[in-house]
Motif scaffolding. Structure first.
Motif: not given
Length: 103
Positions: A5-14
């Protein structure tokens, strides 16, 4: 589970940054094509602005600038589109083209 869940925003931003870079590259390629079309039109005495506008998709025509160069040829620049179309971008991409018609 929490890490996912914490990585989802990072993946979306990338992904958004990668897509924006792809848009900028595609805009640069289309701008170069429009500059070549404008230079051809200028060489035969037609309007370079109309030729550049016809070579671009409608979404890029709003920020189009076409200016003649001193040694012949033209410079075309357009605004790079953003992912969110509500915002206006200050970034422009330009290209110049000449058919060797020097003074």
């Amino acid at each position: 589970s929490v890490e996912l869940v914490a990585m989802v925003p990072v993946v979306l931003l990338v992904g958004a940054v990668a897509w924006q870079l792809a848009l900028a590259g595609h805009t640069a390629w289309l701008t170069a094509h429009a500059a070549r079309a404008a230079a051809r039109a200028d060489a035969v005495g037609k309007g370079p602005a109309e030729a550049a506008r016809s070579a671009l998709p409608g979404s890029l025509e709003d920020g189009l600038e076409v200016e003649p160069l001193e040694r012949g040829g033209v410079r075309v620049s357009v605004k790079v589109p953003l992912l969110m179309r509500r915002w206006d971008t200050p970034v422009r991409v330009g290209a110049s083209a000449s058919l060797g018609r020097g003074p």
